[in-house]
Motif scaffolding. Structure first.
Motif, mmCIF file in Angstrom:
data_model
loop_
_atom_site.group_PDB
_atom_site.id
_atom_site.type_symbol
_atom_site.label_atom_id
_atom_site.label_comp_id
_atom_site.label_asym_id
_atom_site.label_seq_id
_atom_site.Cartn_x
_atom_site.Cartn_y
_atom_site.Cartn_z
ATOM 1 N N PRO A 65 0.808 -1.210 0.000
ATOM 2 C CA PRO A 65 0.000 0.000 0.000
ATOM 3 C C PRO A 65 0.849 1.270 0.000
ATOM 4 N N LEU A 66 0.896 1.961 -1.136
ATOM 5 C CA LEU A 66 1.586 3.255 -1.178
ATOM 6 C C LEU A 66 0.572 4.378 -1.009
ATOM 7 N N SER A 67 -0.717 4.027 -1.117
ATOM 8 C CA SER A 67 -1.772 4.997 -0.851
ATOM 9 C C SER A 67 -2.803 4.301 0.024
ATOM 10 N N GLY A 68 -3.634 5.083 0.678
ATOM 11 C CA GLY A 68 -4.664 4.490 1.526
ATOM 12 C C GLY A 68 -4.236 4.343 2.972
ATOM 13 N N ASP A 69 -5.068 3.615 3.739
ATOM 14 C CA ASP A 69 -4.913 3.525 5.193
ATOM 15 C C ASP A 69 -3.561 2.998 5.648
ATOM 16 N N ALA A 70 -3.086 1.944 4.995
ATOM 17 C CA ALA A 70 -1.908 1.243 5.497
ATOM 18 C C ALA A 70 -0.628 1.710 4.810
ATOM 19 N N SER A 71 -0.661 2.910 4.211
ATOM 20 C CA SER A 71 0.467 3.318 3.374
ATOM 21 C C SER A 71 1.771 3.461 4.158
ATOM 22 N N VAL A 72 1.674 3.685 5.478
ATOM 23 C CA VAL A 72 2.897 3.778 6.283
ATOM 24 C C VAL A 72 3.763 2.531 6.081
ATOM 25 N N TYR A 73 3.105 1.367 6.062
ATOM 26 C CA TYR A 73 3.840 0.110 5.916
ATOM 27 C C TYR A 73 4.447 -0.012 4.529
ATOM 28 N N GLY A 74 3.626 0.271 3.521
ATOM 29 C CA GLY A 74 4.088 0.119 2.144
ATOM 30 C C GLY A 74 5.266 1.021 1.836
ATOM 31 N N ILE A 75 5.159 2.264 2.291
ATOM 32 C CA ILE A 75 6.226 3.221 1.993
ATOM 33 C C ILE A 75 7.507 2.820 2.724
ATOM 34 N N ALA A 76 7.370 2.365 3.974
ATOM 35 C CA ALA A 76 8.553 1.940 4.736
ATOM 36 C C ALA A 76 9.247 0.781 4.026
ATOM 37 N N VAL A 77 8.454 -0.184 3.565
ATOM 38 C CA VAL A 77 9.032 -1.350 2.893
ATOM 39 C C VAL A 77 9.708 -0.925 1.591
ATOM 40 N N LYS A 78 9.040 -0.054 0.852
ATOM 41 C CA LYS A 78 9.599 0.390 -0.432
ATOM 42 C C LYS A 78 10.920 1.128 -0.197
ATOM 43 N N ASN A 79 10.919 2.051 0.762
ATOM 44 C CA ASN A 79 12.137 2.814 1.048
ATOM 45 C C ASN A 79 13.286 1.890 1.423
ATOM 46 N N ALA A 80 13.024 0.974 2.352
ATOM 47 C CA ALA A 80 14.091 0.106 2.846
ATOM 48 C C ALA A 80 14.586 -0.821 1.743
ATOM 49 N N ALA A 81 13.657 -1.297 0.905
ATOM 50 C CA ALA A 81 14.061 -2.181 -0.181
ATOM 51 C C ALA A 81 14.960 -1.425 -1.152
ATOM 52 N N GLU A 82 14.607 -0.186 -1.444
ATOM 53 C CA GLU A 82 15.436 0.617 -2.349
ATOM 54 C C GLU A 82 16.809 0.874 -1.745
#
Lengths: 355, 417
Positions: B66-83
């Motif tokens: 989830p990069l948008s919506g309720d759970a986006s905190v998780y998605g963005i954290a995962v994306k950042n760390a993966a990058e």
């Protein structure tokens, strides 16, 4: 009363668009031109079209606001899962047959609940249907979230709130509370979706241009006047509402059989509103418009994937632009003139429906 | 009339311009990791004498969250760390990655669409999904196409088991970097039974229409019974609840001195607020979903003071790996990484280690890559930042690692000992 397929200009346009789209997309999908992403969208688009056509019957033709279409979809979807699970357990696995039975059961269950609901509500005038359907949608989500249901050699097992199913080892759990339906054997395909869209169009048009349809629209436009000429407003509105609910159930069944796993929370209030948006943007009472709007709005978020994080932002902008454009009087006039010029003496029948 | 058409034209043109900008930004962002990787690889190559170019020779790593919506905190954290992890790995040379991260809004239907987008792109291996619900809807597709996936944070057993009821019949090619929900419930009960100084009477507030929450709750209660923990009250709520005064009152009346919250941080913050309003101050104890509470917008962090949570990662751990990761993450994204980021960072590094130990290349077939990765993951030991010791996996795809408890002190996560 004559029984024949009622085709006029309006319905002919709808049928031909749907058939043309089906042929074109089937060829593109088979030749790999669509890619996996768009091929996988074909069935969900059909589901949403059927649900939206159903809702349009209620909102557009009958003029009653319904905020629970997702609830009926949910009923259809979970009924389909249970029926499919039972059929699979007894060795019936032919996808076409399973899907057909599932869709019929989903339609009947949703239609029946719609009918039950309509008994007290549609006797009233005002926004009560909106309120009741809104609550219905929420209740369905909450009930299914707490249902645990499985099947084994002793038959169906059911428990509520807590998972206390005592299953035989050969059994399988069909609905598992908040986890939703898991391990569904998918059976939906685009052809089934296309046929369902076609059937729902035939049903809706048949009602629209029948004596009942005229009566429904008369009740919408002026209930008192309609009643004075001997139309039973309650019965007519009930007919529209039950058809709407049943089509929602059919759409849900098709949806449920398309995904291996889905939860009840998928069919929440937001989905009801989303389907209502498809209907409103497509035009109240306008089935062709509904089909086009639904297709566009379901596919659009996927087309915008390349925008990465700006995706949903642009989606909202597009929605607003569509609303401005379709409500622009100048453009409407232009379109009307275009249509008149093209069709010459287009039938007056269509215009009255396009409200 | 003309004026209106002109205006519409302008709007259309603007939209076109925005999409054009967006498209270039989008493509550049997906290839950013590999591009920066290749730059630095060339730079370091001039020293060592070999040059590795990321393009063409990189493994195509897919992911959705989830990069948008309720759970986006998780998605963005995962994306950042993966990058971040991919940047470091590509810089080192050797195994190269190219990341394609798709938005799935934590929705099952969107996750399937995201999966198909990734399949069209030619994904060879994957971080699966960030959330459990999405994970369980795409796992069968990964199985069907035989693509290896390791989810950083999809903690439900339904992500890795086809029969999640009995935990049998695993997919086999889907692995987890995080604990499963049942494990968290068990570990929490164990921790509380060993640390009776925190309290002895347990009240529970959980969300009974949520997979994650009920999964933890069920095993917690089971284990609590086995360990003679005294559960004095149980309160439930459903999605979208905003008022928790009833549940708090219930726990307060039952005399609970520990309140166990196996829920996500958004409702947890409201629970904490309700407890403060009621003048009730037990020890609150949460699981990994509680992570992120300090970075929530408009949250009074003093409410979370003294909150315990069982999570595999704490940003204040003193080991070098964690320190380096936290520093790099802070430098790049300006905030302290949470455990979702840490899990993602570990997952990518574990993939790199496994690929480095095997003889597959980006040109190998997906089947070969999957087979090699399954073999590596079930045999290798991995040292990461989400556990103090070795991390291993069994053939079901379940991770085995030690949990740690952390507590919030002065608005920061601190190891609890």
């Amino acid at each position: 009363m004559k029984r024949k397929l009622n085709v006029n200009r309006n319905s002919a346009v709808s049928y031909s668009i749907v058939i043309a789209l089906y042929i074109a997309l089937s060829i593109m999908s088979a030749s790999g031109l669509l890619g996996r992403k768009y091929s996988s969208l074909l069935v969900p688009v059909c589901c949403y079209i059927v649900a939206a056509i159903g809702l349009n019957m209620n909102v557009g033709i009958s003029g009653e606001l319904n905020l629970g279409q997702a609830g009926f979809m949910s009923l259809g979807a979970f009924t389909a899962v249970i029926v499919a699970g039972a059929l699979n357990f007894h060795g019936i696995t032919a996808p076409a047959l399973v899907l057909l039975i599932c869709i019929i059961c989903g339609t009947l269950v949703a239609g029946f609940l719609g009918w039950l609901m309509s008994i007290p509500v549609l006797k009233l005038e005002g926004d009560y249907l909106a309120i009741v359907t809104l609550a219905f949608g929420q209740i369905i989500v909450n009930i299914i979230n707490n249902v645990y249901l499985g099947i084994d050699e002793n038959g169906l097992h059911f428990s509520f709130v807590n998972n206390t199913l005592q299953m035989q080892p050969d059994g399988s759990v069909l609905i598992s509370g908040p986890m939703g339906a898991t391990g569904v054997k998918t059976a939906s395909n685009f052809t089934a979706g296309f046929l369902l869209v076609l059937i729902s169009l035939i049903v809706v048009y048949h009602i629209m241009y029948s004596r009942n349809g005229r009566a429904i629209m008369a009740c919408r436009d002026n209930r008192i006047a309609a009643s004075t000429v001997g139309i039973n407003a309650v019965a007519e509105k009930t007919l529209a509402f039950v058809v709407s609910a049943a089509l929602g159930g059919a759409a849900g069944a098709l949806y449920g059989m398309n995904y291996s796993s889905f939860a009840a929370t998928k069919f929440d209030f937001n989905l009801s509103i989303l389907i209502l948006v498809y209907v409103v943007l497509g035009g109240l009472g306008n089935m062709t418009g509904t089909i086009i709007a639904t297709t566009l709005l379901v596919v659009l978020p996927e087309m915008l994937r390349f925008l990465s994080i700006y995706r949903m932002l642009i989606y909202a902008v597009v929605l607003i632009v569509i609303m401005i454009v379709t409500n622009n009087q100048a453009i409407r006039m232009k379109l009307k003139a275009l249509r008149k010029g093209k069709a010459g003496n287009g039938s007056g029948k269509g215009a009255s429906v396009n409200g | 009339m003309k004026n209106k058409f002109l205006r519409l034209g302008v709007i259309a043109a603007l939209c076109g311009a925005m999409t054009a900008c967006g498209s270039s930004a989008g493509t550049s962002s997906t290839s950013a990791a590999s591009a920066s990787g290749s730059d630095t690889a060339v730079a370091s190559g001039s020293v060592s004498g070999t040059t590795t170019t990321a393009s063409g020779e990189a493994f195509k790593l897919g992911a959705s969250g989830p990069l948008s919506g309720d759970a986006s905190v998780y998605g963005i954290a995962v994306k950042n760390a993966a990058e971040l992890a991919i940047g470091e790995i590509n810089k080192k040379g050797g195994v190269q990655f190219e990341l394609n991260f798709q938005d799935d809004q934590a929705d099952t239907e969107a996750a399937v669409n995201a999966y198909n987008t990734l399949a069209d792109w030619g994904m060879q291996l994957s971080l699966l999904t960030v959330t459990s619900g999405s994970g369980q809807s795409v796992a069968p597709l990964y199985k069907e196409d035989n693509i290896f996936g390791i989810t950083p944070s999809g903690s439900s057993t339904a992500v890795i088991f086809q029969d999640a009821e009995n935990n049998t019949n695993p997919y086999g090619n889907v692995f987890q970097m995080c604990f499963t929900d049942p494990n968290q419930g068990k570990a929490s009960a164990d921790y509380l039974s060993e640390h009776t100084d925190l309290g002895t009477k347990v009240g529970i507030i959980y969300r009974n229409d949520d997979n994650y929450s009920t999964g933890i709750y069920n095993t917690f209660v089971e284990e609590a019974k086995a360990k003679n923990l005294d559960v004095v009250s149980t309160g439930t709520f459903t999605k979208g609840a905003t008022d928790f005064s009833v549940q708090i009152k219930q726990a307060q009346d039952a005399g609970a001195d520990i309140v166990f919250l196996p829920i996500y941080y958004q409702p947890a913050s409201l629970v904490l607020q309700a407890a403060k309003n009621a003048g009730y101050a037990p020890t609150f104890f949460g699981c990994d979903g509680m992570d992120g509470i300090l970075t929530q917008d408009n949250f009074d962090t003093s409410l979370a003071e003294g909150l315990y949570m069982l999570t595999p990662f704490s940003a204040d751990a003193q080991d070098e790996k964690t320190q380096n990761f936290v520093k790099a993450y802070k430098d790049k994204y300006g905030e302290t990484p949470n455990q979702f980021a840490a899990d993602a960072y570990d997952a990518v590094n574990a993939l790199a280690q496994a690929l480095g130990n095997s003889d597959v290349t980006p040109k190998s077939s997906t089947d070969d890559i999957t087979a090699a990765l399954i073999k590596q993951f079930t045999t290798m030991k991995f040292q990461g930042i989400t556990a103090p010791g070795d991390i291993t996996w069994n053939e079901n795809g379940e991770v085995s690692k030690e949990p740690r408890a952390i507590v919030i002190k002065d608005g920061a996560y601190v190891s609890a000992e």
